[in-house]
Design an enzyme around this catalytic site. Structure first.
Site, PDB file in Angstrom:
ATOM      1  N   CYS A  30      13.955 -32.429  44.505  1.00 14.83           N
ATOM      2  CA  CYS A  30      14.636 -33.377  45.266  1.00 14.83           C
ATOM      3  C   CYS A  30      14.297 -34.819  44.984  1.00 14.83           C
ATOM      4  O   CYS A  30      13.293 -35.015  43.948  1.00 14.83           O
ATOM      5  CB  CYS A  30      14.334 -33.031  46.917  1.00 14.83           C
ATOM      6  SG  CYS A  30      15.878 -33.457  47.766  1.00 14.83           S
ATOM      7  N   CYS A  50      18.981 -30.878  46.473  1.00 16.17           N
ATOM      8  CA  CYS A  50      19.790 -32.440  46.969  1.00 16.17           C
ATOM      9  C   CYS A  50      20.639 -32.973  45.821  1.00 16.17           C
ATOM     10  O   CYS A  50      20.399 -32.599  44.684  1.00 16.17           O
ATOM     11  CB  CYS A  50      18.835 -33.729  47.501  1.00 16.17           C
ATOM     12  SG  CYS A  50      17.551 -34.228  46.372  1.00 16.17           S
ATOM     13  N   CYS A  90      17.003 -34.727  34.131  1.00 12.60           N
ATOM     14  CA  CYS A  90      15.664 -33.872  34.304  1.00 12.60           C
ATOM     15  C   CYS A  90      14.573 -34.169  33.260  1.00 12.60           C
ATOM     16  O   CYS A  90      15.048 -34.011  31.913  1.00 12.60           O
ATOM     17  CB  CYS A  90      15.749 -32.694  34.824  1.00 12.60           C
ATOM     18  SG  CYS A  90      16.686 -32.560  36.434  1.00 12.60           S
TER      19      CYS A  90
END
Length: 165
Positions: A12, A88, A96
Site C-alpha cells: 500500500c 490500494c 514497483c
C-alpha cells in the site's frame, strides 16, 4: 499435498492500515501455509491506531505491526515472494521494485479506512469494512488449490478475487 510455505507481500502507500490488516489476516487464515508481510511505497512510519485497535479487539497479536518501506523486501537477501498484492489504488499505479523470483501479482484495491471521515462510528465502520473485505478475499485465496492450477488460471483467479466485495 505440498509442504511449501508461500510468502505473500501486501503493498500500500502508507503501510498503516489496509496492508497491515491483510498481513495479520493472512498469517491467521493461512495457518502455516502462508507467511505474510506488508510494506508501503511511502510508509507513514506508524500503524494507524484504529487498525491496531481493531486487530486487538479481534484477538490478533499486533507485535508484528510496523510501517515499513517496500524496498526492505526487494533486496537479494529478502524473503523470496510468491505473491505480491497491492491493496490500494495509489500503489497499483506506482512503479514497483523488481521482486526476486518473479512472484504472481494482483491488485486487490480496498477503500482506505484511514481516509474515512465522519463520526467515530462511521470511521470504525470503514475499518470494519476494510477488514471484512480483506478477510473474505484471503479466505477465498487460501482455499485455492495452488499446486493444481496452471499459472494463467491462477492469475485469472487472483484477478477475480480482487474484484470481490
Amino acid at each position: 499435498m505440498s509442504d511449501q510455505v508461500y510468502n505473500v507481500l501486501f503493498l500500500c502507500t502508507g503501510n498503516s492500515a489496509r496492508s497491515i490488516l491483510a498481513e495479520a489476516i493472512m498469517n491467521r487464515v493461512g495457518q502455516g501455509r502462508f507467511k505474510a508481510y506488508s510494506a508501503g511505497s511511502q510508509p507513514k512510519g506508524e500503524v494507524h491506531p484504529k487498525a491496531l485497535a481493531l486487530l486487538k479487539n479481534l484477538n490478533y497479536n499486533t507485535d508484528f505491526a510496523r510501517s515499513k518501506d517496500w524496498t526492505e523486501f526487494a533486496n537479494p537477501d529478502s524473503p523470496k515472494m510468491d505473491f505480491v498484492f497491492t491493496v490500494c489504488d495509489n500503489a497499483a499505479g506506482e512503479a514497483c521494485p523488481v521482486w526476486p523470483g518473479q512472484p504472481m501479482t494482483a491488485h486487490w484495491g480496498i477503500p482506505d479506512p484511514a481516509a474515512a471521515t465522519g463520526t467515530e462510528a462511521e470511521i470504525a465502520l470503514a475499518f470494519d469494512d476494510a477488514y471484512r473485505m480483506m478477510n473474505a478475499r484471503l479466505s477465498i485465496f487460501t482455499a485455492l488449490p495452488l499446486t493444481g492450477l496452471d499459472k494463467l488460471s491462477l492469475q485469472n483467479r487472483l484477478n477475480e478475487i480482487g474484484k470481490s466485495k
